[in-house]
Design an enzyme around this catalytic site. Structure first.
Site, PDB file in Angstrom:
ATOM      1  N   SER A 125       0.849  -1.184   0.000  1.00 42.40           N
ATOM      2  CA  SER A 125       0.000   0.000   0.000  1.00 42.40           C
ATOM      3  C   SER A 125       0.893   1.245   0.000  1.00 42.40           C
ATOM      4  O   SER A 125       1.782   1.362  -0.835  1.00 42.40           O
ATOM      5  CB  SER A 125      -0.946  -0.040   1.201  1.00 42.40           C
ATOM      6  OG  SER A 125      -2.067   0.772   0.992  1.00 42.40           O
TER       7      SER A 125
ATOM      8  N   ASP B  13      -8.011  -6.390  -5.770  1.00 47.46           N
ATOM      9  CA  ASP B  13      -7.753  -5.218  -4.951  1.00 47.46           C
ATOM     10  C   ASP B  13      -8.134  -3.949  -5.713  1.00 47.46           C
ATOM     11  O   ASP B  13      -7.573  -3.671  -6.775  1.00 47.46           O
ATOM     12  CB  ASP B  13      -6.265  -5.177  -4.586  1.00 47.46           C
ATOM     13  CG  ASP B  13      -5.877  -3.926  -3.824  1.00 47.46           C
ATOM     14  OD1 ASP B  13      -6.774  -3.267  -3.273  1.00 47.46           O
ATOM     15  OD2 ASP B  13      -4.669  -3.624  -3.786  1.00 47.46           O
TER      16      ASP B  13
ATOM     17  N   HIS C 169      -5.652  -7.084  -1.527  1.00 43.26           N
ATOM     18  CA  HIS C 169      -4.673  -6.068  -1.158  1.00 43.26           C
ATOM     19  C   HIS C 169      -3.433  -6.675  -0.510  1.00 43.26           C
ATOM     20  O   HIS C 169      -3.520  -7.354   0.500  1.00 43.26           O
ATOM     21  CB  HIS C 169      -5.338  -5.072  -0.207  1.00 43.26           C
ATOM     22  CG  HIS C 169      -4.614  -3.775  -0.058  1.00 43.26           C
ATOM     23  ND1 HIS C 169      -4.308  -2.967  -1.125  1.00 43.26           N
ATOM     24  CD2 HIS C 169      -4.131  -3.146   1.048  1.00 43.26           C
ATOM     25  CE1 HIS C 169      -3.682  -1.879  -0.689  1.00 43.26           C
ATOM     26  NE2 HIS C 169      -3.558  -1.974   0.623  1.00 43.26           N
TER      27      HIS C 169
END
Length: 490
Positions: free
Chosen positions: A178, A423, A448
């Site tokens: 991320s 994701d 994710h």
């Protein structure tokens, strides 16, 4: 996207990211062993030691001599030999303990490489506060919260680790997911003489205003629900109007508050907006954590339950629809047994909000047609005004691209960008190979940063293949660096 929607955008990046860890609630700050135990990899020898390292408050100012301590976690269980590799997790918008459980891949492969594992905490997050308890009380103290300063912290930490004579030529491989994945890639780009390679998972390095469209993110969330039940997005789309209709009267607000057992009864527009954000966060969280480690996954079960309740509404009316949705939301993972708390979840002192309001202007929006949410366009003027009210700053949407590049990564090297197609954040990632050494790994069955999670017997084939690619490149980068180091020392 106005000020209320800005809150939604911020929550999507930090709160959902925190919830993703181990598919459980965010760990308590400071409890490293709990984080490891919940990831399923705990043993006495695998626990991390918490250490601190002194860094400048401002790396780029020769006249400001203030310093503070950042925290980092160290595990030397598998480290062996001279110049052993350093596997560095570039900490992101969380307490650093919370990152441990989401990156078990690092210690899955550490024994093979004999690596030292280090998780570094991002300044202004967790306990790494430049001005202690005063870090957020004075607007002047916010200015040192930037990705550039954080990367410089990590470089100083690496130099400190390498100051040990037995680690002078230790190759450094960074890992991150991320925002941490963005940092992992960026530190390789900015400091290629310090970092030998980077694994950048689920990193939306292009999801900035003016670079990528704002709509696709929520379209992917919608497609996740549609893949499980084709009727579901349409039904969810209808609930937003039903909420507006019901909450337009005092009687309706009282009914919904009681029917859903809301901790705070709906009495005004702020409460209505909070309720909608709460639902949007829950739906999006399910999409982000929709991994395929089990069939069906927790997320699939939850989404299916939501859809089933909506389809089984006893009557085709606003009351019927919201009664059915009320039954569904009470099964949400984060539901309080006594009542539903829809209040905005606390973001750690608004740090991430500040970053989005300055150098990382991430844009997300909905149109209510190709997605299942309320139409909320991204309005930069309103967004900017909100940032001015909060922090007295004006967003610079082109700054991240000016610093790190967006349209051209051709000068970069030794980076693997991995993205799972389940994701929603993959729409802002690197989806094509840039060169022979800047690689895009697409993982159809991953959510994710799922490739950074620890191995599991039911891991999908595409996830296993992605991790094998990571290991291949890590081995290559380490070998190339060692060969270079030999030639320099001769």
């Amino acid at each position: 996207m106005g000020s209320e929607s800005v809150k939604t955008l911020i929550y999507l990046f930090i709160v959902i990211h925190a919830k993703f860890i181990c598919h459980c609630e965010s760990q308590k700050p400071g409890n490293v062993s709990n984080s490891i135990e919940q990831s399923g990899i705990a043993s006495d020898e695998e626990r991390f030691i918490v250490k601190k390292f002194t860094v400048p408050v401002d790396h780029f100012n020769f006249r400001l001599n203030k310093t503070f301590e950042i925290r980092y976690l160290v595990n030397d269980t598998w480290q062996h030999g001279k110049n052993s590799p350093i596997f560095l997790y570039t900490g992101n918008e969380l307490y650093i303990e919370d990152a441990v459980g989401s990156a078990a891949f690092i210690y899955d492969i550490a024994p093979t490489f004999g690596a030292l594992i280090v998780f570094a905490e991002h300044r202004y997050y967790g306990e790494s506060l430049p001005f202690g308890n005063e870090s957020f009380s004075n607007p002047e103290n916010w200015g040192y919260l930037t990705s550039q300063q954080a990367l410089a912290d990590y470089v100083d930490l690496i130099e400190f680790l390498r100051s040990n004579s037995s680690m002078k030529h230790s190759p450094v491989i960074t890992f991150g997911g991320s925002y941490g994945g963005m940092l992992s890639a960026w530190i390789r780009m900015k400091y290629p003489h310090v970092i030998q390679g980077a694994i950048s998972s689920s990193a939306p390095v292009f999801q900035f205003h003016g670079i990528r469209d704002c709509e696709p993110y929520f379209q992917v969330v919608t497609s996740t629900f549609e893949a499980i039940d084709s009727e579901c997005p349409k039904l969810i789309r209808e609930t937003w109007g039903a909420i507006d209709n019901i909450t337009s009267t005092d009687e309706g607000r009282k009914w919904l508050s009681a029917q859903w057992k809301l901790c705070t009864p709906i009495t005004n527009k702020i409460h209505i907006a909070q309720l909608k954000r709460w639902l949007q966060r829950r739906y999006t969280s399910l999409a982000i954590t929709n991994d395929r480690q089990s069939t069906p996954s927790y997320s699939e079960k939850q989404i299916n339950e939501i859809c089933t309740h909506l389809k089984n509404a006893t009557e085709d009316s606003d009351i019927g629809i919201l009664s059915a949705l009320g039954l569904a939301v009470k099964t949400f993972k984060y539901f309080n047994d006594e009542c539903i708390n829809t209040a905005d979840e606390p973001i750690v002192d608004q740090q991430w909000t500040y970053q989005v309001c300055t150098e990382l202007v991430i844009n997300l929006c909905t149109d209510g047609v190709r997605d299942m949410f309320n139409p909320e366009p991204f309005n930069f003027e309103e967004f900017s005004e909100d940032c001015q009210k909060k922090f007295g700053v004006t967003p610079q949407p082109g700054l991240a691209c000016k610093i790190y590049g967006c349209s051209d990564f051709n000068a970069a090297s030794n980076i693997v960008f991995s993205n799972g197609l389940l994701d929603p954040w993959h729409v802002g990632g690197v989806l094509r190979n840039v060169s022979d050494s800047v690689i895009a790994v697409i993982i159809p069955e991953a959510a994710h940063q799922f490739d950074l999670a620890g191995s599991h017997p039911q891991d999908p084939k595409s996830v296993i293949e992605a991790r094998n690619i990571h290991k291949t490149f890590i081995s290559k980068w380490i070998e190339e660096y060692r060969e270079m180091s030999k030639s320099i020392s001769l």
